[in-house]
Design a protein around this motif. Sequence first.
Motif, PDB file in Angstrom:
ATOM      1  N   UNK A 273      22.265  62.372  42.328  1.00  0.00           N
ATOM      2  CA  UNK A 273      21.961  63.624  41.250  1.00  0.00           C
ATOM      3  C   UNK A 273      21.112  64.789  42.270  1.00  0.00           C
ATOM      4  N   UNK A 274      20.405  64.530  42.968  1.00  0.00           N
ATOM      5  CA  UNK A 274      19.687  65.680  43.543  1.00  0.00           C
ATOM      6  C   UNK A 274      20.539  66.430  44.581  1.00  0.00           C
ATOM      7  N   UNK A 275      21.911  65.770  45.072  1.00  0.00           N
ATOM      8  CA  UNK A 275      22.891  66.458  45.880  1.00  0.00           C
ATOM      9  C   UNK A 275      23.673  67.209  44.722  1.00  0.00           C
ATOM     10  N   UNK A 276      24.015  66.841  43.789  1.00  0.00           N
ATOM     11  CA  UNK A 276      24.861  67.400  42.593  1.00  0.00           C
ATOM     12  C   UNK A 276      24.013  68.758  42.134  1.00  0.00           C
ATOM     13  N   UNK A 277      22.799  68.654  41.951  1.00  0.00           N
ATOM     14  CA  UNK A 277      21.929  69.630  41.648  1.00  0.00           C
ATOM     15  C   UNK A 277      22.055  70.917  42.496  1.00  0.00           C
ATOM     16  N   UNK A 278      21.966  70.538  43.846  1.00  0.00           N
ATOM     17  CA  UNK A 278      21.725  71.411  44.949  1.00  0.00           C
ATOM     18  C   UNK A 278      23.251  71.656  45.296  1.00  0.00           C
ATOM     19  N   UNK A 279      24.355  71.242  44.528  1.00  0.00           N
ATOM     20  CA  UNK A 279      25.505  71.709  44.983  1.00  0.00           C
ATOM     21  C   UNK A 279      26.276  71.141  46.176  1.00  0.00           C
ATOM     22  N   UNK A 280      25.583  69.978  46.671  1.00  0.00           N
ATOM     23  CA  UNK A 280      26.311  69.443  47.759  1.00  0.00           C
ATOM     24  C   UNK A 280      27.454  68.259  47.386  1.00  0.00           C
TER      25      UNK A 280
END
Length: 323
Positions: A85-92
Motif C-alpha cells: 500500500x505504501x508503494x501504491x500511494x507513492x506511485x511505485x
Amino acid sequence: MGRELATVWPWPTVTVVIHDCSPASTSLHLPSTKDEPIARSLETARERTKAVREKVRSTLTPRENIYNLPNFLTVTRLIAAPVTAYLVVHDQHTWALALFAYAGFTDLVDGWLARRWKLQTVAGSVIDPMADKALMIILTVTLAVKGALPLYLATLILGRDASLAIAAIYYRYASLPAPKTFMRYWDFSLPSAEVHPTTVSKYNTLLQLVLIGSTLALPVVTAGGQHAGFMSLQNVDLHQIMAYYQWLVAGTTAWSGLSYAFLKDAVTIMGSDEELKAKQGARGRAIIGITFGGVVAAAVWVGYTSDEKRGRNAKNEGPELDR
C-alpha cells in the motif's frame, strides 16, 4: 558414652577405653506400629494428588506447535500488505505489483507445504485467511482513495470482511473454553472454532485477488501507451474491460458473503454440547445475515448515486463542449 578404665603399670601410664555394650545402652530402631497409619495416609494422599493431576491435564485444551515454515510465510504475507500500500500511494506501481506477486506466490506455497508435511494448525487456518484479508482490505482502501476502484465495489468488499469479522469475534468468544480471559482469547494455540470457506467464497477470493492484481498492473501496462501496439488495433479499451470485471467481482462478493449466513457447515464449533453449538452457530449466521445485508443495500445505493452523479456531470459537460 564409653567408660574409661585406667590400669597403673610400672612403666608409663596407658589409658584403655572400653565401650559399654550393655543391653541397657543398645537400641534397635524398628518401625513402630503407630507409624503405619501415617504412612498409609501419605501414600493415599500421593495417589489422590496424582489422580487429580492427570484429570486436570486431560481436561485442559491441547496446544499446537504454531512455529513452522507455512505459518512463517503467512506472517511475511501479512507484513507485505502495508508495504505494498505504501508503494501504491507513492506511485511505485512496478514494485507494488512485484510485492503483490510475492504475496500470491507465498499464499500457494504455504498451503502446499502445510498439506505436504502435515503442518496444518488451527492457528494457520486463522492467520492464513487473515493475511489474505489484510492484503485485500489495505489495498482496497488504498486503491479506492487513489480512485482506481469504484466506491460501490470497495463498500462491498470492505463491508463483507467487516461483517465476517464481527461474526468471528462472536464465534471465538462463544466457543472459547473456560476460563474466558483476554490472554486466552488471543491465544490461537487454543482452538475453539474452525472456519471452512464456502465454494463460492474460494472463487470470490481468487477473483478479488485477480482484480487487485489487474488494478495494480493497469498503470504499469498503460504507462507510456505500451499497450497501444497490440490492443488499440482491436479497438479494445482496457478500462472498459476492468469496469465489466468489477461488476462480476461485486456479484461474487455479495453471493459469498451471504453464503456464510445460510450454510451451517461453514463454521465448525468445537465442544461436546451439541445443543449449545447449534445455538451459537445460528446466532453467528444471524449476525452475518443482518450486517452484510445492510452492506449490500448500502453498496447498491452508492452505486446508483454514483451513476446518477456521473450522468449529471456528462449532461453538464455536453453544453459546455458545444459552446
